[in-house]
Structures are given as C-alpha cells and as structure tokens.
Write an enzyme that holds these catalytic residues in place. Sequence first.
Site, PDB file in Angstrom:
ATOM      1  N   CYS A  67     -49.772  53.615  15.148  1.00 20.52           N
ATOM      2  CA  CYS A  67     -50.378  54.554  14.011  1.00 20.52           C
ATOM      3  C   CYS A  67     -51.247  55.546  14.589  1.00 20.52           C
ATOM      4  O   CYS A  67     -51.760  55.294  15.778  1.00 20.52           O
ATOM      5  CB  CYS A  67     -51.360  53.257  13.393  1.00 20.52           C
TER       6      CYS A  67
ATOM      7  N   ALA B  58     -19.834  52.173  -9.911  1.00 21.65           N
ATOM      8  CA  ALA B  58     -20.888  52.840 -10.506  1.00 21.65           C
ATOM      9  C   ALA B  58     -20.584  54.084 -10.687  1.00 21.65           C
ATOM     10  O   ALA B  58     -20.991  54.865 -11.774  1.00 21.65           O
ATOM     11  CB  ALA B  58     -22.357  52.548 -10.028  1.00 21.65           C
TER      12      ALA B  58
ATOM     13  N   HIS C 135     -38.719  47.319  -3.247  1.00 16.13           N
ATOM     14  CA  HIS C 135     -38.460  46.911  -1.778  1.00 16.13           C
ATOM     15  C   HIS C 135     -38.930  47.560  -1.071  1.00 16.13           C
ATOM     16  O   HIS C 135     -38.773  47.797   0.152  1.00 16.13           O
ATOM     17  CB  HIS C 135     -36.899  46.265  -1.467  1.00 16.13           C
TER      18      HIS C 135
ATOM     19  N   ASP D 240     -33.243  53.379   0.087  1.00  9.35           N
ATOM     20  CA  ASP D 240     -32.567  54.673   0.681  1.00  9.35           C
ATOM     21  C   ASP D 240     -33.165  56.041  -0.081  1.00  9.35           C
ATOM     22  O   ASP D 240     -32.798  57.119   0.567  1.00  9.35           O
ATOM     23  CB  ASP D 240     -31.072  54.602   0.413  1.00  9.35           C
TER      24      ASP D 240
ATOM     25  N   ASN E 178     -33.529  49.644  -3.941  1.00  8.09           N
ATOM     26  CA  ASN E 178     -33.169  50.270  -2.787  1.00  8.09           C
ATOM     27  C   ASN E 178     -34.142  50.960  -2.014  1.00  8.09           C
ATOM     28  O   ASN E 178     -35.043  51.325  -2.782  1.00  8.09           O
ATOM     29  CB  ASN E 178     -31.919  51.048  -3.342  1.00  8.09           C
TER      30      ASN E 178
ATOM     31  N   ASN F 135     -20.447  46.322 -12.111  1.00  5.69           N
ATOM     32  CA  ASN F 135     -19.975  45.715 -10.789  1.00  5.69           C
ATOM     33  C   ASN F 135     -18.693  45.501 -10.572  1.00  5.69           C
ATOM     34  O   ASN F 135     -18.027  45.141 -11.411  1.00  5.69           O
ATOM     35  CB  ASN F 135     -20.885  44.594 -10.505  1.00  5.69           C
TER      36      ASN F 135
HETATM   37  C1  BJW Z   1     -20.784  48.235  -6.402  1.00  7.29           C
HETATM   38  C2  BJW Z   1     -20.098  49.206  -5.742  1.00  7.29           C
HETATM   39  C3  BJW Z   1     -19.863  50.224  -6.553  1.00  7.29           C
HETATM   40  C4  BJW Z   1     -20.121  47.490  -4.441  1.00  7.29           C
HETATM   41  N1  BJW Z   1     -20.483  50.243  -7.682  1.00  7.29           N
HETATM   42  N2  BJW Z   1     -21.321  48.107  -7.535  1.00  7.29           N
HETATM   43  C5  BJW Z   1     -36.270  32.206  -6.722  1.00  7.29           C
HETATM   44  C6  BJW Z   1     -34.878  31.501  -6.281  1.00  7.29           C
HETATM   45  C7  BJW Z   1     -34.592  31.395  -5.044  1.00  7.29           C
HETATM   46  C8  BJW Z   1     -35.219  32.145  -4.097  1.00  7.29           C
HETATM   47  C9  BJW Z   1     -36.290  32.764  -4.163  1.00  7.29           C
HETATM   48  C10 BJW Z   1     -36.861  32.795  -5.583  1.00  7.29           C
HETATM   49  N3  BJW Z   1     -37.861  33.792  -5.364  1.00  7.29           N
HETATM   50  C11 BJW Z   1     -38.141  34.271  -4.208  1.00  7.29           C
HETATM   51  C12 BJW Z   1     -37.157  33.596  -3.517  1.00  7.29           C
HETATM   52  C13 BJW Z   1     -36.878  33.674  -1.825  1.00  7.29           C
HETATM   53  C14 BJW Z   1     -36.332  35.367  -1.571  1.00  7.29           C
HETATM   54  C15 BJW Z   1     -34.866  35.041  -2.334  1.00  7.29           C
HETATM   55  O1  BJW Z   1     -34.611  35.682  -3.155  1.00  7.29           O
HETATM   56  N4  BJW Z   1     -33.977  34.443  -1.508  1.00  7.29           N
HETATM   57  C16 BJW Z   1     -32.610  34.338  -1.797  1.00  7.29           C
HETATM   58  C17 BJW Z   1     -31.719  35.338  -0.809  1.00  7.29           C
HETATM   59  C18 BJW Z   1     -32.041  33.009  -2.045  1.00  7.29           C
HETATM   60  N5  BJW Z   1     -37.155  36.215  -2.160  1.00  7.29           N
HETATM   61  C19 BJW Z   1     -38.102  36.854  -1.312  1.00  7.29           C
HETATM   62  O2  BJW Z   1     -38.434  36.591  -0.285  1.00  7.29           O
HETATM   63  C20 BJW Z   1     -38.939  37.915  -1.878  1.00  7.29           C
HETATM   64  N6  BJW Z   1     -40.297  37.652  -1.858  1.00  7.29           N
HETATM   65  C21 BJW Z   1     -40.781  36.876  -2.596  1.00  7.29           C
HETATM   66  O3  BJW Z   1     -40.477  36.372  -3.722  1.00  7.29           O
HETATM   67  O4  BJW Z   1     -42.167  36.580  -2.404  1.00  7.29           O
HETATM   68  C22 BJW Z   1     -42.925  35.523  -3.188  1.00  7.29           C
HETATM   69  C23 BJW Z   1     -44.286  35.560  -2.210  1.00  7.29           C
HETATM   70  C24 BJW Z   1     -45.293  35.624  -2.964  1.00  7.29           C
HETATM   71  C25 BJW Z   1     -46.453  35.359  -2.523  1.00  7.29           C
HETATM   72  C26 BJW Z   1     -46.607  35.356  -1.342  1.00  7.29           C
HETATM   73  C27 BJW Z   1     -45.404  35.324  -0.467  1.00  7.29           C
HETATM   74  C28 BJW Z   1     -44.272  35.295  -0.824  1.00  7.29           C
HETATM   75  C29 BJW Z   1     -38.630  39.296  -1.064  1.00  7.29           C
HETATM   76  C30 BJW Z   1     -37.125  39.772  -1.126  1.00  7.29           C
HETATM   77  C31 BJW Z   1     -37.119  40.901  -0.233  1.00  7.29           C
HETATM   78  C32 BJW Z   1     -35.732  41.526  -0.164  1.00  7.29           C
HETATM   79  N7  BJW Z   1     -35.616  42.330   0.954  1.00  7.29           N
HETATM   80  C33 BJW Z   1     -34.188  43.048   1.131  1.00  7.29           C
HETATM   81  C34 BJW Z   1     -34.474  43.760   2.315  1.00  7.29           C
HETATM   82  C35 BJW Z   1     -35.186  45.035   2.011  1.00  7.29           C
HETATM   83  C36 BJW Z   1     -35.567  46.008   3.270  1.00  7.29           C
HETATM   84  C37 BJW Z   1     -34.279  46.463   3.690  1.00  7.29           C
HETATM   85  O5  BJW Z   1     -33.415  47.120   3.182  1.00  7.29           O
HETATM   86  O6  BJW Z   1     -33.897  46.161   5.231  1.00  7.29           O
HETATM   87  O7  BJW Z   1     -33.968  43.794   0.164  1.00  7.29           O
HETATM   88  S1  BJW Z   1     -33.002  41.767   1.316  1.00  7.29           S
HETATM   89  C38 BJW Z   1     -31.569  42.832   0.874  1.00  7.29           C
HETATM   90  O8  BJW Z   1     -31.256  42.348  -0.444  1.00  7.29           O
HETATM   91  C39 BJW Z   1     -32.428  44.161   0.409  1.00  7.29           C
HETATM   92  C40 BJW Z   1     -31.842  44.405  -1.144  1.00  7.29           C
HETATM   93  O9  BJW Z   1     -32.659  45.144  -1.771  1.00  7.29           O
HETATM   94  C41 BJW Z   1     -31.686  43.155  -1.629  1.00  7.29           C
HETATM   95  C42 BJW Z   1     -30.724  42.774  -2.693  1.00  7.29           C
HETATM   96  O10 BJW Z   1     -29.372  43.221  -2.148  1.00  7.29           O
HETATM   97  P1  BJW Z   1     -28.538  44.126  -3.254  1.00  7.29           P
HETATM   98  O11 BJW Z   1     -28.931  45.374  -3.766  1.00  7.29           O
HETATM   99  O12 BJW Z   1     -28.073  42.976  -4.417  1.00  7.29           O
HETATM  100  O13 BJW Z   1     -27.209  44.282  -2.263  1.00  7.29           O
HETATM  101  P2  BJW Z   1     -25.731  43.559  -2.007  1.00  7.29           P
HETATM  102  O14 BJW Z   1     -25.191  43.713  -0.880  1.00  7.29           O
HETATM  103  O15 BJW Z   1     -26.397  41.922  -1.972  1.00  7.29           O
HETATM  104  O16 BJW Z   1     -24.984  43.719  -3.339  1.00  7.29           O
HETATM  105  C43 BJW Z   1     -24.184  44.845  -3.501  1.00  7.29           C
HETATM  106  C44 BJW Z   1     -23.795  44.539  -4.824  1.00  7.29           C
HETATM  107  O17 BJW Z   1     -22.978  45.787  -5.124  1.00  7.29           O
HETATM  108  C45 BJW Z   1     -22.434  43.594  -5.040  1.00  7.29           C
HETATM  109  O18 BJW Z   1     -22.210  43.008  -5.784  1.00  7.29           O
HETATM  110  C46 BJW Z   1     -21.085  44.613  -4.955  1.00  7.29           C
HETATM  111  O19 BJW Z   1     -19.972  44.054  -5.587  1.00  7.29           O
HETATM  112  C47 BJW Z   1     -21.645  45.676  -5.633  1.00  7.29           C
HETATM  113  N8  BJW Z   1     -20.824  46.980  -5.542  1.00  7.29           N
HETATM  114  N9  BJW Z   1     -19.812  48.634  -4.528  1.00  7.29           N
HETATM  115  C48 BJW Z   1     -21.229  49.146  -8.160  1.00  7.29           C
HETATM  116  N10 BJW Z   1     -19.228  51.315  -6.034  1.00  7.29           N
HETATM  117 ZN    ZN Z   2     -53.492  51.733  11.919  1.00  7.16          ZN
END
Ligand code: BJW
Ligand code: ZN
Length: 271
Positions: A173, A257, A141, A106, A104, A239
């Site tokens: 900047c 949660a 992140h 946030d 997160n 979850n």
């Molecule tokens: C509740 C609830 C309640 C509801 N109580 N629960 C391996 C396999 C496949 C792909 C890849 C891999 N390795 C890398 C990749 C590519 C890519 C990736 O993962 N793609 C997939 C989508 C397929 N990853 C990347 O690109 C990462 N970088 C990387 O690996 O770089 C390698 C590299 C090396 C060297 C050079 C270049 C590259 C970076 C990933 C960055 C993700 N960024 C974001 C945005 C951040 C900024 C912003 O906030 O704007 O991060 S994307 C977004 O998703 C954000 C989140 O942190 C992240 C995860 O989401 P999260 O937290 O799981 O939220 P939700 O909404 O998906 O789920 C919420 C859950 O809560 C649900 O399950 C609900 O049921 C539950 N819930 N209410 C408890 N009350």
């Molecule tokens: Zn600068």
Amino acid sequence: MHDQDEIDHARRLLASARRILILTGAGVSAESGVPTFRGPEGLWKSHRPEALATPEAFQADPRLVWEWYGWRRERVGACRPNAAHAAIARLTLRNPDARLVTQNVDGLHELALEEAASEELSPGDSAAPNLPHRALPIRLHGSLFRARCTGCDVRTPDRAPVDATSEATLPRCGKCGAMLRPDVVWFGEGLDPEILREATESAETAEVCLVVGTSGLVHPAASLPLLTKESGGVVLEVNPESTPLTEIALASIRGRAGQLLPSLLAVEAES
Ligand code: BJW
Ligand code: ZN
C-alpha cells in the site's frame, strides 16, 4: 444442435420484456480465451479452490496466491471481449431497464461497453464516451484489476504485473505500507452489501432473467434467478451443459454464448 423452437421462444420473451436481468459467469468469456473455473479445461483442474481462493490461503501463503492472480491478470489482460459481451453491452445501452450482474472479475463486460458506447453514443468521436451508470455491470465478485489494502482497506485500480518472487516483492500500500490483496471476493467472505442489494432488487423486479455461462454452484449469485422466478418472472439459460439452474429455467439453450447471444438479444436489428 440447438432446438430452434426453444431459441425462437426465448427471443420473443426477451424482445417483449423491458426489465431484463442478465447474470453472467466465466462461460461468457470462454470464447475470449479466459479459462473457466470448473470443467475439463477449468482453472481449478490444476489449483484447488480452497488452496487459492480463500482468505485463509492468502494468510498462509500470500506469495502463492499473488502468483496465481498475477498470472491471471497477465492472461486476461491479453483477451478481448467477444460477440456475447458486445450483444449484452448494446442491450444495456439501449434498454434503460436492462441490468447486467456478473460474477466475472475479468473486466471484459466493461471493455465491451466502452466499445459499444463509442460506436453508438458518439460515432466518430475519439473522446472517451460517457457511460451511463445503469449500463455498468454490477460486479458481485470484484475485479482482477483492483487491489485492496490489508491494513487500511483502501481500494485502488491496479493493472501492474505482480512480482511474486518472494513475500518482500509483493504489492504494498502506498499509504500505510501494508500488503495489498486482490480486490476479489473469496469463499467465506461476504459480498459488498450495497452491490448485493442492487443485484437482489434487479432479480426481484426482472420480467426475464437470462443466465449465461455459469455453473450455478456459487451462492449467493446462483440464488438470484430463483428470486426472479419466485417474483413471477421467467428464467432463461444459455450454457453448453446443464446446471442446477436448468430445472428452474423455462428454456435452457445448449450452446455457446458468443454464438447465441447476438441473435437471442437481436440488438443489431433495433433502432
Ligand atoms: C459456457 C461456455 C460458453 C463454457 N458459453 N457457457 C448457499 C448454499 C451453499 C453454499 C453457500 C450458500 N451461500 C454461501 C455459500 C458458501 C459459498 C458457496 O457458494 N459455496 C459453494 C461452492 C457450495 N459462497 C461464498 O462463500 C460467498 N460468500 C458468502 O456467501 O458470504 C456469506 C457471508 C456473509 C457474511 C459474512 C461472511 C460470509 C462468496 C463466493 C465467492 C466466489 N468467489 C470466486 C472467486 C473470485 C475471485 C477469482 O476470480 O479468483 O468467484 S469462486 C469462482 O466461482 C469465481 C466465480 O465468479 C464463481 C462462479 O463460477 P462460474 O462463473 O459459474 O464459472 P464455472 O467455471 O463454475 O462455470 C462456467 C460455466 O460456463 C459452465 O457451466 C460451462 O458449461 C459454461 N461454459 N463455455 C456459455 N462458450
Ligand atoms: Zn494501506
């Protein structure tokens, strides 16, 4: 309804473990009013991720991307930590071998930690408490409340409202005048290697990895619980929905949660 036996089992495992890793995602903040990314109410119902959370999107239309982040800064800035953040904060303060890794951006874990620390470490003392470094979340992140220069790469805290009327009004900047960008990790960008190393090490050495409120779709974050399992530890999940991580979890507790974590971590009963 929750399966009470499963909850009791998970509670016992957590109570008897010292090295605990908690991995959180957007769901942990849902009860605070922070929108999740995916799902029916998710942020990406109305905004395609590839249109906003990639370096290419920022290059193509920085105004649109800053507008989105400015809106989220404002919305999240008005939210308060919930009972799940508070329970996690108390655990990491009391157990020196517990680690929190969050996806997160946030800042609610940090706020909860400040609140818990001022209650527990210096009751009645109005001075800011000294937070132990190990209790701070490992932020995979980045942060909504930090900016990074696209020219000289300097990183700064930044809570200011964003004026995204035009490209000319976007944040710049103070050192070199280049455009700032949100200090978050977008798709296709590597995570900070030191942060990833710390998170990986915590996952590999944890007896229990408790996964809370993540869809388990984004890597490398979603690979961390597997590291715990491969190293002989157990994975627990909280979850309301099942996720790809459910199948590696010893117990997967369906629920919110904020409702489940205070009793699951049972921190209020200690010392
Ligand atoms: C509740 C609830 C309640 C509801 N109580 N629960 C391996 C396999 C496949 C792909 C890849 C891999 N390795 C890398 C990749 C590519 C890519 C990736 O993962 N793609 C997939 C989508 C397929 N990853 C990347 O690109 C990462 N970088 C990387 O690996 O770089 C390698 C590299 C090396 C060297 C050079 C270049 C590259 C970076 C990933 C960055 C993700 N960024 C974001 C945005 C951040 C900024 C912003 O906030 O704007 O991060 S994307 C977004 O998703 C954000 C989140 O942190 C992240 C995860 O989401 P999260 O937290 O799981 O939220 P939700 O909404 O998906 O789920 C919420 C859950 O809560 C649900 O399950 C609900 O049921 C539950 N819930 N209410 C408890 N009350
Ligand atoms: Zn600068």
